[in-house]
Design a protein around this motif. Sequence first.
Motif, PDB file in Angstrom:
ATOM      1  N   TYR A   1      -5.739   2.963  -1.490  1.00 38.70           N
ATOM      2  CA  TYR A   1      -5.545   1.518  -1.329  1.00 38.70           C
ATOM      3  C   TYR A   1      -4.975   0.918  -2.608  1.00 38.70           C
ATOM      4  O   TYR A   1      -5.373   1.285  -3.711  1.00 38.70           O
ATOM      5  CB  TYR A   1      -6.879   0.823  -1.008  1.00 38.70           C
ATOM      6  CG  TYR A   1      -7.555   1.366   0.218  1.00 38.70           C
ATOM      7  CD1 TYR A   1      -7.124   1.012   1.492  1.00 38.70           C
ATOM      8  CD2 TYR A   1      -8.619   2.256   0.111  1.00 38.70           C
ATOM      9  CE1 TYR A   1      -7.740   1.518   2.625  1.00 38.70           C
ATOM     10  CE2 TYR A   1      -9.237   2.777   1.235  1.00 38.70           C
ATOM     11  CZ  TYR A   1      -8.791   2.403   2.493  1.00 38.70           C
ATOM     12  OH  TYR A   1      -9.388   2.921   3.611  1.00 38.70           O
ATOM     13  N   THR A   2      -4.057  -0.019  -2.441  1.00 37.64           N
ATOM     14  CA  THR A   2      -3.555  -0.796  -3.567  1.00 37.64           C
ATOM     15  C   THR A   2      -4.180  -2.184  -3.529  1.00 37.64           C
ATOM     16  O   THR A   2      -4.581  -2.671  -2.464  1.00 37.64           O
ATOM     17  CB  THR A   2      -2.022  -0.932  -3.508  1.00 37.64           C
ATOM     18  OG1 THR A   2      -1.652  -1.537  -2.248  1.00 37.64           O
ATOM     19  CG2 THR A   2      -1.349   0.421  -3.621  1.00 37.64           C
TER      20      THR A   2
ATOM     21  N   ASP B   1     -10.791  -6.165  -2.170  1.00 38.27           N
ATOM     22  CA  ASP B   1      -9.763  -6.212  -3.213  1.00 38.27           C
ATOM     23  C   ASP B   1     -10.340  -6.628  -4.556  1.00 38.27           C
ATOM     24  O   ASP B   1      -9.889  -6.155  -5.608  1.00 38.27           O
ATOM     25  CB  ASP B   1      -8.630  -7.156  -2.801  1.00 38.27           C
ATOM     26  CG  ASP B   1      -7.592  -6.475  -1.925  1.00 38.27           C
ATOM     27  OD1 ASP B   1      -7.392  -5.262  -2.101  1.00 38.27           O
ATOM     28  OD2 ASP B   1      -7.003  -7.135  -1.053  1.00 38.27           O
TER      29      ASP B   1
ATOM     30  N   TYR C   1      -3.675  -5.173  -0.595  1.00 35.00           N
ATOM     31  CA  TYR C   1      -3.384  -4.668   0.750  1.00 35.00           C
ATOM     32  C   TYR C   1      -4.430  -5.144   1.762  1.00 35.00           C
ATOM     33  O   TYR C   1      -4.083  -5.625   2.848  1.00 35.00           O
ATOM     34  CB  TYR C   1      -3.324  -3.147   0.697  1.00 35.00           C
ATOM     35  CG  TYR C   1      -3.213  -2.458   2.036  1.00 35.00           C
ATOM     36  CD1 TYR C   1      -2.126  -2.684   2.871  1.00 35.00           C
ATOM     37  CD2 TYR C   1      -4.188  -1.552   2.465  1.00 35.00           C
ATOM     38  CE1 TYR C   1      -2.011  -2.028   4.095  1.00 35.00           C
ATOM     39  CE2 TYR C   1      -4.079  -0.904   3.674  1.00 35.00           C
ATOM     40  CZ  TYR C   1      -2.995  -1.148   4.482  1.00 35.00           C
ATOM     41  OH  TYR C   1      -2.892  -0.500   5.699  1.00 35.00           O
ATOM     42  N   ASP C   2      -5.700  -5.015   1.423  1.00 28.82           N
ATOM     43  CA  ASP C   2      -6.755  -5.403   2.357  1.00 28.82           C
ATOM     44  C   ASP C   2      -6.684  -6.890   2.695  1.00 28.82           C
ATOM     45  O   ASP C   2      -6.823  -7.282   3.860  1.00 28.82           O
ATOM     46  CB  ASP C   2      -8.128  -5.065   1.757  1.00 28.82           C
ATOM     47  CG  ASP C   2      -9.267  -5.349   2.727  1.00 28.82           C
ATOM     48  OD1 ASP C   2      -9.381  -4.630   3.731  1.00 28.82           O
ATOM     49  OD2 ASP C   2     -10.021  -6.316   2.474  1.00 28.82           O
TER      50      ASP C   2
ATOM     51  N   ASN D   1       0.821  -1.221   0.000  1.00 28.87           N
ATOM     52  CA  ASN D   1       0.000   0.000   0.000  1.00 28.87           C
ATOM     53  C   ASN D   1       0.855   1.272   0.000  1.00 28.87           C
ATOM     54  O   ASN D   1       0.482   2.295   0.578  1.00 28.87           O
ATOM     55  CB  ASN D   1      -0.941   0.027   1.214  1.00 28.87           C
ATOM     56  CG  ASN D   1      -2.150   0.933   0.991  1.00 28.87           C
ATOM     57  OD1 ASN D   1      -2.778   0.886  -0.060  1.00 28.87           O
ATOM     58  ND2 ASN D   1      -2.474   1.767   1.964  1.00 28.87           N
TER      59      ASN D   1
END
Length: 328
Positions: free
Chosen positions: A140-141, A269, A144-145, A133
Amino acid sequence: MGKKIKKIGVMTSGGDAPGMNAAIRAVVRACSYYNVECVGVYRGYQGLIEGDFVELKARSVSNIINLGGTILKSARSKEFMTKEGRKKAHENLINAQIDALVLIGGDGTFTGGMVFNEEYNFPCIGVPGTIDNDIFGTNYTIGYDTALNTVVEVIDKIRDTASSHNRLFFVEVMGRDAGFIALNAGVGAGAEEILIPEEDLGLDRLLESLKRSKRSGKSSSIVVVAEGDKIGKNVFELANYVEANLPQYEVRVSVLGHMQRGGSPSCFDRVLASRLGVRSVELLLDGKTNLMVGLVNNNIVTTDLEHAVKGHHEINKELLRVSDIMSI
């Protein structure tokens, strides 16, 4: 006005991240929706150099939205860092009649695309896919989540053992240059201390914090450490130092490593990857290039690739404050 885009290539590069397959799927199906051909490039920039291409249609990407990793594989290419390597890549793209590229990856991927666009004026759009991230221009990338949820789940399990044996656990998570995973997962998992590259806690303060935890009645503690934290040379040296200075603690180290990259992507995501993948195709069809798509305040935005690479994604100071309060 650039030439009309009739065929788009899509590739993944750098470290894999959960949700990359969802992004590939979104690019392929957006191409199909807009009646544009789509070609998958295997193994990132190395695949460009070797002409390792495959035609992708809407049904080619069925049942991949839930898969971790990347069906197009990923590799780092030293050859692409040379002019000769990029020349081969460009020749292969021209021979395959590919008009533009969607690049799914992190700052190394975007740097390659930026140089390639500069040398050959070849249209490129970046989609941020990295668990760290750490890309400027998006909240957000992709990945990441999912990585956060993986880390929190593992720390929850480690806490069971820490509590049972009155132990202090140092849990090292990924984040060589950025502490986003460590900070957010640490708060989410209730860690007593969080060590990140952006904030130098210092050994004395760490020891005092652990002593305070002991005095407050805590029989076990979790310290989350980003791999790029600079307090010790590595997490094992840090653990040895604490054990030598706080003999009342039985110290253990757990390095989570590459398990953070794997697994089925979270719903967040999958949705993020779908939105960014579709928009990347639409930007190319609109004649745009050298941009990265991102999510800011739940809106899809664009950032120059150069800014995405050179910009700095700031750590959340408010979350640091919350972490200090929660560790009491």
